[in-house]
Structure formats: C-alpha cells, structure tokens
Design a protein around this motif. Structure first.
Motif, mmCIF file in Angstrom:
data_model
loop_
_atom_site.group_PDB
_atom_site.id
_atom_site.type_symbol
_atom_site.label_atom_id
_atom_site.label_comp_id
_atom_site.label_asym_id
_atom_site.label_seq_id
_atom_site.Cartn_x
_atom_site.Cartn_y
_atom_site.Cartn_z
ATOM 1 N N CYS A 3 94.857 45.354 45.750
ATOM 2 C CA CYS A 3 93.646 44.690 45.244
ATOM 3 C C CYS A 3 92.420 45.408 45.770
ATOM 4 O O CYS A 3 92.402 45.838 46.925
ATOM 5 N N PRO A 4 91.395 45.545 44.911
ATOM 6 C CA PRO A 4 90.182 46.202 45.408
ATOM 7 C C PRO A 4 89.516 45.331 46.467
ATOM 8 O O PRO A 4 89.563 44.109 46.425
ATOM 9 N N ALA A 5 88.909 45.983 47.386
ATOM 10 C CA ALA A 5 88.209 45.269 48.468
ATOM 11 C C ALA A 5 86.978 44.574 47.902
ATOM 12 O O ALA A 5 86.298 45.113 47.030
ATOM 13 N N PRO A 6 86.713 43.360 48.335
ATOM 14 C CA PRO A 6 85.525 42.658 47.827
ATOM 15 C C PRO A 6 84.247 43.382 48.258
ATOM 16 O O PRO A 6 84.188 43.973 49.330
ATOM 17 N N GLU A 7 83.268 43.305 47.366
ATOM 18 C CA GLU A 7 81.979 43.941 47.685
ATOM 19 C C GLU A 7 81.282 43.119 48.752
ATOM 20 O O GLU A 7 81.314 41.889 48.714
ATOM 21 N N PRO A 8 80.617 43.791 49.682
ATOM 22 C CA PRO A 8 79.918 43.030 50.712
ATOM 23 C C PRO A 8 78.725 42.288 50.086
ATOM 24 O O PRO A 8 78.127 42.750 49.126
ATOM 25 N N ALA A 9 78.435 41.129 50.611
ATOM 26 C CA ALA A 9 77.312 40.334 50.116
ATOM 27 C C ALA A 9 76.015 41.088 50.410
ATOM 28 O O ALA A 9 75.880 41.730 51.456
ATOM 29 N N PRO A 10 75.055 41.040 49.458
ATOM 30 C CA PRO A 10 73.791 41.732 49.710
ATOM 31 C C PRO A 10 73.086 41.111 50.914
ATOM 32 O O PRO A 10 73.107 39.907 51.116
ATOM 33 N N SER A 11 72.481 41.965 51.682
ATOM 34 C CA SER A 11 71.795 41.470 52.874
ATOM 35 C C SER A 11 70.452 40.869 52.480
ATOM 36 O O SER A 11 69.877 41.233 51.449
ATOM 37 N N PRO A 12 69.946 39.942 53.271
ATOM 38 C CA PRO A 12 68.638 39.355 52.964
ATOM 39 C C PRO A 12 67.537 40.414 52.898
ATOM 40 O O PRO A 12 66.617 40.305 52.104
ATOM 41 N N GLY A 13 67.660 41.443 53.682
ATOM 42 C CA GLY A 13 66.655 42.515 53.658
ATOM 43 C C GLY A 13 66.641 43.234 52.322
ATOM 44 O O GLY A 13 65.584 43.539 51.773
ATOM 45 N N ARG A 14 67.824 43.516 51.777
ATOM 46 C CA ARG A 14 67.904 44.193 50.477
ATOM 47 C C ARG A 14 67.351 43.301 49.362
ATOM 48 O O ARG A 14 66.679 43.765 48.455
ATOM 49 N N GLU A 15 67.644 42.004 49.426
ATOM 50 C CA GLU A 15 67.114 41.074 48.425
ATOM 51 C C GLU A 15 65.587 41.049 48.468
ATOM 52 O O GLU A 15 64.929 41.039 47.423
ATOM 53 N N THR A 16 65.062 41.049 49.656
ATOM 54 C CA THR A 16 63.603 41.048 49.814
ATOM 55 C C THR A 16 63.014 42.323 49.246
ATOM 56 O O THR A 16 61.997 42.281 48.529
ATOM 57 N N VAL A 17 63.638 43.446 49.512
ATOM 58 C CA VAL A 17 63.149 44.731 49.000
ATOM 59 C C VAL A 17 63.153 44.718 47.478
ATOM 60 O O VAL A 17 62.175 45.116 46.838
ATOM 61 N N GLU A 18 64.224 44.249 46.864
ATOM 62 C CA GLU A 18 64.304 44.210 45.403
ATOM 63 C C GLU A 18 63.263 43.257 44.816
ATOM 64 O O GLU A 18 62.622 43.554 43.817
ATOM 65 N N ARG A 19 63.099 42.090 45.441
ATOM 66 C CA ARG A 19 62.107 41.128 44.961
ATOM 67 C C ARG A 19 60.698 41.730 45.054
ATOM 68 O O ARG A 19 59.904 41.609 44.114
ATOM 69 N N LEU A 20 60.398 42.408 46.142
ATOM 70 C CA LEU A 20 59.079 43.031 46.301
ATOM 71 C C LEU A 20 58.868 44.159 45.295
ATOM 72 O O LEU A 20 57.765 44.305 44.748
ATOM 73 N N ARG A 21 59.922 44.929 45.026
ATOM 74 C CA ARG A 21 59.805 45.995 44.018
ATOM 75 C C ARG A 21 59.472 45.403 42.648
ATOM 76 O O ARG A 21 58.636 45.926 41.914
ATOM 77 N N ASP A 22 60.157 44.313 42.306
ATOM 78 C CA ASP A 22 59.880 43.651 41.027
ATOM 79 C C ASP A 22 58.432 43.151 40.977
ATOM 80 O O ASP A 22 57.758 43.276 39.955
ATOM 81 N N GLN A 23 57.957 42.577 42.075
ATOM 82 C CA GLN A 23 56.570 42.102 42.129
ATOM 83 C C GLN A 23 55.597 43.259 41.978
ATOM 84 O O GLN A 23 54.591 43.141 41.271
ATOM 85 N N ILE A 24 55.880 44.371 42.610
ATOM 86 C CA ILE A 24 55.004 45.550 42.522
ATOM 87 C C ILE A 24 54.934 46.035 41.075
ATOM 88 O O ILE A 24 53.859 46.361 40.563
#
Length: 138
Positions: A3-24
C-alpha cells in the motif's frame, strides 16, 4: 503489492503561506484595477478642465486639503455655519486655536467667492460662482 504510504498532513505553516499567496494575488489584482480607475479619473479631470477653460481662461486652482470637507459641512447644514459649528461638524476640538484656524479657512473661501458671509461670522455657500451661467445671466 504494498500500500502506498499516506501523504503527510500539510503543516500549519504551509497552509498559512498558501493562504497569504492567494491574498497577495487577489490584492495585486485589486490594486491594478484601482490604479486603472484612478488613471481614468485623472484623465477625465484633465479633459473636463480643458473643456471648461476652452474660452482661454485659466482653470481654478484646486482646493487645499481640508477645504472640501469644510464645504461639505456647510452644504449639509440647513442654515449657515459659524467656525465653531464647522469644527464640530468635522469632529475637531472647539479650542480657540481650532476655531480660529477654521475661521481663517472660511475667510479664504469667501475671498475665492466659494463661500459668502451674509453676516459677520456666519458662512454659507455662494449661490452661484463667478463664471457660471447663473452669475452671467444678470
């Protein structure tokens, strides 16, 4: 088969970076649109001044900061205003220095023919300014 290994959950830091990029991205689009509107307004203003002064007269000087707010306060009043009334309408202190500064601005508007002083210390908008058809039709 493994079975493929589960993907690690996104870190809160990465979520914040993506949210800020979208806002920019959204803010950059809004800024570009607003700058375009501002440029069109500037061109419109220049065009209006050119058309208004097509008879060779020079355009009126723009009012310094703070003066349009004074005119709005006087326009919104049912009757004329005194300097202290203008201060209160603008949310300024009514200390003598503020009242005297406002009175000086009102006197400058009288000199320019934008405001009248029908009685000492009482200021109202001029009914028709020089150069308008109403003023020239007498």
């Amino acid at each position: 088969m493994a079975c493929p290994a589960p993907e690690p959950a996104p870190s809160p830091g990465r979520e914040t970076v993506e949210r800020l990029r979208d806002q920019i991205i959204r803010l950059t689009e809004q800024l570009a649109a607003t700058e375009g509107t501002l440029k069109r307004l500037e061109i419109t203003g220049e065009t209006i001044l050119e058309l208004a002064t097509g008879d060779g007269t020079s355009p009126p000087e723009p009012l310094p900061p703070g003066y349009p707010e004074i005119l709005t306060a006087i326009e919104n009043a049912r009757e004329g205003l005194r300097a202290g009334d203008v201060c209160r309408a603008l949310g300024l202190d009514t200390e003598p220095r503020h009242i005297e500064g406002t009175r000086a601005q009102l006197k400058r508007l009288v000199t320019r023919g934008i405001v009248t002083e029908p009685e000492p210390g009482l200021f109202t908008l001029t009914k028709s300014t020089p150069g308008t058809p109403e003023a020239n039709s007498s």
